[in-house]
Each structure stands twice: as C-alpha cells, then as structure tokens.
Design an enzyme around this catalytic site. Structure first.
Site, PDB file in Angstrom:
ATOM      1  N   ASP A  68       0.830  -1.200   0.000  1.00  0.00           N
ATOM      2  CA  ASP A  68       0.000   0.000   0.000  1.00  0.00           C
ATOM      3  C   ASP A  68       0.872   1.261   0.000  1.00  0.00           C
ATOM      4  OD1 ASP A  68      -2.400   1.392  -0.010  1.00  0.00           O
ATOM      5  OD2 ASP A  68      -3.258   0.244   1.648  1.00  0.00           O
TER       6      ASP A  68
ATOM      7  N   ASP B   3     -10.402   4.396  -4.747  1.00  0.00           N
ATOM      8  CA  ASP B   3     -11.247   3.370  -4.158  1.00  0.00           C
ATOM      9  C   ASP B   3     -12.559   3.086  -4.867  1.00  0.00           C
ATOM     10  OD1 ASP B   3     -11.005   6.091  -2.961  1.00  0.00           O
ATOM     11  OD2 ASP B   3     -13.009   5.600  -2.257  1.00  0.00           O
TER      12      ASP B   3
END
Ligand code: NAG
Length: 427
Positions: A151, A218
């Site tokens: 990430d 997202d």
C-alpha cells in the site's frame, strides 16, 4: 520449477516500444482469491478467518475453479517491530505464528498473501516498510508468503506526514521499485501487488515493477463506482499482459464503517477504500449489477479477490463467481484485456461513462461484452464490426446463460445494468 528472477526486456505486443517487464514467473494470469479487509477489517486479519476461508475454497469448489490466494490485509502485525527491526505477527490473531499458517494453507493447495505499506505506517497505523524493506522481504520469504500487497499510505510527502498524501514528494515508482528489488533478491516466489491507487500513471510503469497495480482510487461499492472504474480501465487495457495486470479493486459493497475498528472516523473520507479489495456479496448491487461487475472485471483481466465471508456466500453468488466460462476468459493465457470498440453508426465512448460495447482477443477466439449501461435495452453487434473478427460466420456462446448459436451477429435483450458476455470462435 524455480522462477527466473530477472527483469526481462520483451518486445511490447501492442506498440513497437520495448517494455521492461518484471519476470518473476508469477501472476501470468490475474490472481483469483480473497482478501480479509472487506469481510471484517482488522478483525478479519487472523489465522482463524484465513483458515476458514481456505477450507471454504476447498469445500465449496472454489479451489477447483482457480481461486488460490488467501490474502490477509492490514492489521496482522503487532504495533511495534521487535528489537531487531522485524515485523511480528499479532500473537492473539496468529497464535502459532505466520510460518505455521502458511504451511497449513499450502497443505490445502492454496497460497497465502500478506499486506504491507511503502510508508512509515500502514493505512491502519501499523508499522510500514519504509527503511525496513530488506528485512520485510526476507521475513516474507522465510515464512513462505506467496503474495505481497503493498500500500501507499504515509509515504514521502511535501507537507508533513499524511496518510494519503495530497502532495507526494517524488514519484511512488521509487518506493515500489525498491521493494521489488528486495523481493527479487530473496529468490522466493512472491507475487507483487502494487497498491498506489492509480497514482503516477502506474499503468505506464507497473509492468516493470509488479504483477498487478491498482489503477484507480477506491471502489465505494456502488454501481457508480463500477461505472467509474470500468470506464477508466478501457483506455488502459493495452498495458495489461501476462504477469502484469490492471487491478480494478474491490467488486461490490464497501462495508459499513462502524464494523471496522481500524477505520474509525476516517472511513468516509476516501482514505480507506484504497485498501479495500474485490468483493461480491455485501449487498449494494442488484443481481444484474453483480453480474456486470464480475463480468467487466473478468474480461478486463483484473485480479478477482473476494471480500466477503466465503463460508456463508449465497448459492447465487457462489454460482456467479464460479462461472467457468467467464473465469476462463479472465485466465486466458494471452492475458489480453478487453477494451471498448465502436460499432459503425454508434457514438464513441465518453470518459467516465460505462460504454456498451467491449471486446478482446483470446488465445482461442474473441470475447464480446455488451452492457445495458443506461436501462433495459436490446443490444446487438455485427461480428464484422468487432476487432479481430471481421466478416463471415462465427459460433458463439453466451457465458452467463450458456445459450449458443452461430451467424454474423448477436443480440442480447438485457435488464438495466445487466451484461452479456459472448465467446466467439470461427465456425
Ligand atoms: C525479531 O524477529 C526475527 C524474525 O522473526 C527473529 O529472527 C529475531 O530473533 C527477532 N528478534 C528478537 C530480538 O526477538
């Protein structure tokens, strides 16, 4: 056979430009599996949940159709490294340690993935890998970890230490390359999944660094997100290939933030959905929309990582994600991602809108996707208008219904937001 660890220079198939590709021998087709995050956030990052999922993969026929990766997301480690600088699994969640869990998962014929972060902290506030890349790569290898999702929270930032820095200091390519090289140097096969949320045009360099890359921010799990992400995947389809795929993120339904202790108050700021992964089964989409979501992710060659409880997934959804014809499109060895095409007389795609007509070459034919993106309608296409087909008669099978036929065109009568997927072959 041991994979060769070289960064090979291969001729690009789409352009004449040479493309450097990470060649770690892994991810030749998109990853199929599950990730803990959407099932229960931090709480689902445990050995017991991972083992229950693995067992469900075996018992419910998911392993048989290709689902392999059991991936544990954020919150698996203790909040501090040990005094030698190594990450330590949270002993309450992993009472027997990570190596033992990897062995158990491997004994079931499956693979175990873990999550980490290129910055000082993970998105959930656990230790990040910045400055510890070599130790972390070595530790993963020593445990037998098969997949590393990396990430981008708390990475170098021009203004302080921000979770999802709005003004990054430098390009994320720098830190993703660094970890790539340490992973390669372990000489252990670890699929490398880049999660930089589509920053820095990652699709233009992702193939030389990782096996897949998140190409968008997202997915909030609503139909609008399916539209936004799939429409953005069309124009970058040419960057996908064996070992290197656009990752379209979670499939359906970001969970209610209140069940996620490590999301807390920032759940709806957009920060955390970056680390959510593909999910069907959390109930935000209609059945038609779930079909389209699964279908578009499959034909664009995205990894398909479930994010819901695999032990209780309904039969309808289980049947959807076990559709062998559609999985075969996703796993086609050519690794060619479908993109949009414009039939004669139709308007071309509009940025941000979901286009009705998709197609892509397969190793043994062509896939055509038709999407009723704006209400119920009948969509038809002449094979002569489809790239890699042309005039003449073809056989077709529609992969959701199993209906078959032959001729020079197909037509599908679709409910709103539903999809038809045809595999077309020469008669
Ligand atoms: C820290 O963790 C590593 C990897 O598990 C281990 O080899 C090492 O002994 C640990 N160090 C201490 C001081 O516990």
């Amino acid at each position: 056979m041991h994979p060769s660890y070289v960064v090979a220079v291969l001729a690009g198939t789409v352009s004449a430009t040479a493309i450097r590709r990470l060649d770690n021998g892994l991810g030749k087709t998109p990853a199929l599996g599950w990730n803990s995050w959407n099932q229960g956030g931090c709480d689902a990052a445990s050995a017991s949940v991972a083992l229950a999922t693995a067992k469900a993969f075996v018992d419910r026929g998911l392993k048989d159709v290709g689902y392999t990766y059991v991936n544990i997301d954020d919150c698996w480690s203790a909040k501090s490294r040990n005094s030698s600088g190594y990450l330590v699994p949270d002993s309450s969640k992993f009472p027997k340690g990570m190596k033992e869990l990897a062995d158990q998962i491997h004994d079931l014929g499956l693979k175990l993935g873990l999550y980490g972060d290129a910055g000082t902290l993970t998105c959930g506030g656990y230790p990040g890998s910045q400055g510890y890349e070599q130790k972390d790569a070595q530790l993963l290898a020593s445990w037998g970890i098969d997949y590393w999702k990396y990430d981008n929270c708390y990475t170098p930032c021009n203004s302080g230490t921000e979770q999802t820095c709005s003004s990054p200091a430098g390009t994320s390519q720098t830190w993703y390359v660094k970890m790539r090289d340490y992973l390669l140097s372990t000489n252990h096969p670890i699929l490398y999944s880049l999660c930089n949320w589509g920053r820095d045009d990652v699709w233009t360099w992702g193939a030389s660094v990782g096996n897949s890359w998140r190409m968008s921010i997202d997915n909030w799990g609503a139909w609008a997100d399916v539209v936004r992400i799939a429409s953005a995947a069309g124009p970058i389809a040419q960057y996908a290939g064996p070992g290197a795929f656009n990752d379209l993120d979670m499939m359906v339904g970001s969970p209610n933030s209140s069940i996620h202790p490590c999301i807390g108050h920032v759940a709806h700021s957009g920060l955390y959905d970056d680390i959510l992964v593909q999910i069907i089964g959390n109930g935000k989409l209609t059945n038609a929309e779930e079909r389209t979501h699964f279908g578009l992710w499959a034909i664009t060659k995205s990894p398909i990582l479930m994010g819901t409880d695999m032990t209780t997934l309904s039969t309808t959804r289980l049947n959807l994600i076990k559709n062998k014809g559609i999985l075969a499109i996703n796993q086609d060895p050519l690794g060619n991602a479908a993109t949009t095409f414009t039939p004669s007389g139709k308007s071309p795609p509009v940025s941000g809108q979901l286009y009705r007509y998709w197609a892509g070459k397969l190793s043994d034919g062509v896939v055509i996707g038709l999407v009723a993106s704006d209400g119920a309608e009948t969509l038809s296409v002449n094979f002569a208008d489809v790239p890699d087909l042309g005039s003449g008669a073809y056989n077709w099978i529609e992969l959701f219904t199993g209906s078959t036929g032959s001729g020079t065109s197909v037509a599908a009568s679709l409910d709103s937001h539903d999809m038809a997927i045809y595999k077309v072959t020469r008669t």
